[in-house]
Design an enzyme around this catalytic site. Structure first.
Site, PDB file in Angstrom:
ATOM      1  N   GLY B  12     -67.713 -44.740  39.126  1.00  0.00           N
ATOM      2  CA  GLY B  12     -66.995 -45.389  38.261  1.00  0.00           C
ATOM      3  C   GLY B  12     -65.444 -46.781  39.047  1.00  0.00           C
ATOM      4  CG  ASP B 144     -62.747 -40.566  33.312  1.00  0.00           C
ATOM      5  OD1 ASP B 144     -62.218 -41.144  32.214  1.00  0.00           O
ATOM      6  OD2 ASP B 144     -63.648 -40.682  33.994  1.00  0.00           O
ATOM      7  CG  MET B 188     -62.917 -45.957  29.569  1.00  0.00           C
ATOM      8  SD  MET B 188     -62.923 -46.408  30.620  1.00  0.00           S
ATOM      9  CE  MET B 188     -64.352 -47.801  31.052  1.00  0.00           C
TER      10      MET B 188
END
Lengths: 414, 414
Positions: B12, B144, B188
């Site tokens: 990502g 993340d 997210m």
């Protein structure tokens, strides 16, 4: 004649509405004709409840004025209260003017959209009819850019800059994988497509649009035409960005967001126009689709505001205040554009009764022929509105805000 | 020994992944041991298809390096390709090393997350087993923040700054009307709640949190507890902001929202946890709720990136490159934190096999006792990561980007 000033904010918030408040304040507080400047909490509704905050003790402190100018959303709080006529609701007028009299309000400045200009109109007429020597003025505000009587509205340029920047960035993200992909963004705009259209500004370094297709309320939406538009683009490139106004309707005037679906309990399922378009692509083309509803973020993202917009917003506040001090009443400060390039404007006034309740949609010739993007004329109109970035005061990596309504509530509770 | 360098990006995208690319490039291009530097288009997948772009002719032009560093999302393109073992897929290894040999690649640097570090591990083992004198290194990347072996990951700080800024602004918007109102943001984070937790940084000037409740995958979600949490907050204030990680699950491990779709790695595709929570509030409390799913915007909003994050990302790229040039292989550049305040770190290396496929969730003591917000220890960890704002090059009011994959495709099409 000496008196006090009352300034309040109304309608949907924006990134620039507090810059206008700063403009009004700065002009009023330095005038020898003004005793003090009050802020009305939650617009005309709060004024009826006598929620007034004296501003100089707060705004004359340190950097408070600069912090207020970089605060998004109505710092004084807002309302969605629509004044009826004095015949229908005499008690509302009596109450408002009772508060005005009690606080010796000579100058009332209302920052808002077309409903708020209706309030300015009605209060000004009432003041005249009761022989009160008051100046009641409006300052335009709406991210929707749909007010008549002004070239554009404070708040729109910042909203346009944020959403065009977002599309510019999302287009980069959308093309990272070696697979076809569409990103759908839903823009605010119930009756007019100005915000959606502003994403036409997003360009790569070769000048290619980063938003491929734009649908607005000005043109009836057809699923068939949309799918054909998208297929035509897909022949030329693999990654698309599509922007849809929340208020897009079909040829029968039915909102796209009104899917007609109901949930297990028979409740109407409400989805955004963007989600509906994303589902349409998924179903019909079977390619990867992501969508985002920015919701209120597009009207409060002051971290990506247009310096031009913030400057003009402040100037329009000053303009209304100067007008009031010179005896003008029942008018809204406004912008006339003299040229696109170089960008030149002048400030003036319009009668609020011309602004009240009217809506300015995007003119036909601001769209391309297919009515799914901006024309060069539209781009020329939009370009100067998003220029410039303003330095902001940060603490610990985050912007600092001043919320006058919160200060009022803290000092008036319990 | 002289050879060429190949650098590629995987997984990502983020706002900072191109800053790492700039770091690798700058260190490699100035070394006498390096012939030229190639960029691999679409990660290891594109490398197998021999999609290589020679970088110096592009990046040595004018301000291109600076523009690349401010470009969001993987400029070289990315992939979600997971390498199997050499026993399972010998042809993939044969093909990759055939390309490496053809382009005389001595140094291969892969910028990515834990799946990408698995690729680095496998390629390095294969190179060793076949006696190739290569240095194969990893540079961490993921919004993340869930990689082990490094204090934090490039891209996380910018994502955290963007989402905390967004909450800070939305909280202002959420309180403008004189009516109870909740704003729900979906962050997210499938397995770890780092992004959601970072909204705990949003504060008003009195230090009060602007995000009231935070729910992450680390703690099983209970509707009853959530409604009780919210009611407790509502007794003290009228306006709430709630943040939910996309990967929040109930006590049975069932995702709050699950579309049933899976991506190429077999990961479940999730969306709508925020919408589910918003609906929960609407049904149970009957108050005004708005929600926003930022979707990909939180990983590409480079206009609101953390200067600290961008600087560290570039340094980690340089660190991996320097390691490779000094003969290190099979390692990932990493950050060790020496102190929170003043913030001090040092750069080092970790074995990629320790990083590959592992996930670092938020430690227990970074949460408050109710597990619905950050603890002071969590805040101390997060604070330094979002500091600083970097000036950016704009044209016509919008940021300027450099897309290397697009340049490759333009020069290699038709």
């Amino acid at each position: 004649m000496k008196g006090n000033c009352l300034v309040a904010q109304s309608g949907g918030p924006s990134s620039a509405i507090n810059a206008s408040l700063c403009g009004v304040y700065q002009e009023m507080v330095k005038s020898a004709d003004v005793g003090t400047v009050y802020g009305g909490i939650n617009g005309i509704q709060g004024i009826m409840e006598e929620k007034l905050l004296e501003l100089p003790p707060i705004l004359n402190q340190g950097e408070h004025i600069r912090i207020l100018a970089q605060t998004p959303a109505s710092s004084l709080g807002s309302c969605r209260f629509k004044l009826k006529s004095p015949e229908e609701k005499p008690e509302e007028y009596a109450r408002i003017f009772e508060v005005f009299d009690k606080y010796q309000i000579r100058y009332f400045i209302y920052i808002g959209g077309n409903d708020s200009m209706d309030t300015v109109y009605r209060l000004n007429e009432y003041a005249k009819s009761t022989g009160r020597p008051m100046q009641i003025m409006g300052v335009p505000k709406t991210i929707d850019n749909d007010l008549v009587g002004t070239d554009h509205t404070p708040g729109f340029g910042s909203c346009a800059k944020y959403i065009a920047t977002t599309v510019q960035e999302a287009a980069q993200d959308n093309m990272v994988y070696d697979m076809d992909s569409v990103f759908v963004v839903e823009a605010m705009g119930r009756d007019a497509g100005w915000i959606a259209l502003s994403t036409a500004l997003a360009r790569d370094r070769e000048g290619n649009p980063q938003c491929d297709l734009i649908y607005t309320p000005e043109t009836p939406f057809s699923t068939e035409k949309f799918l054909a538009d998208l297929s035509a683009i897909r022949e030329k490139k693999r990654f698309q960005v599509v922007v849809v106004s929340e208020g897009v309707k079909d040829a029968n005037g039915v909102y796209l967001s009104d899917t007609g679906e109901t949930d297990a309990f028979g409740h109407k399922m409400l989805r955004g126009a963007g989600a509906v378009v994303a589902e349409m692509i998924r179903k019909n083309l079977g390619i990867k689709v992501r969508d985002s509803e920015l919701s209120i973020l597009q009207r409060c993202a002051v971290h990506c505001s247009s310096a031009t917009d913030l400057l003009e917003s402040e100037e329009l506040g000053k303009q209304a205040a100067r007008g009031a001090l010179e005896g003008v009443s029942g008018r809204m400060s406004s912008i006339t554009r003299l040229s696109d390039e170089p960008y030149r404007i002048e400030y003036g006034f319009v009668d609020v009764c011309d602004v009240a309740n009217a809506v300015k949609t995007v003119p036909d010739d601001y769209f391309n022929e297919a009515r799914n993007h901006a024309s060069e004329k539209g781009l020329r109109y939009l370009r100067p509105l998003i220029t410039g970035t303003k330095d902001r005061i940060e603490e610990n990596g985050l912007p600092v805000f001043l919320n006058l309504a919160a200060i009022y509530h803290r000092s008036n509770s319990f």
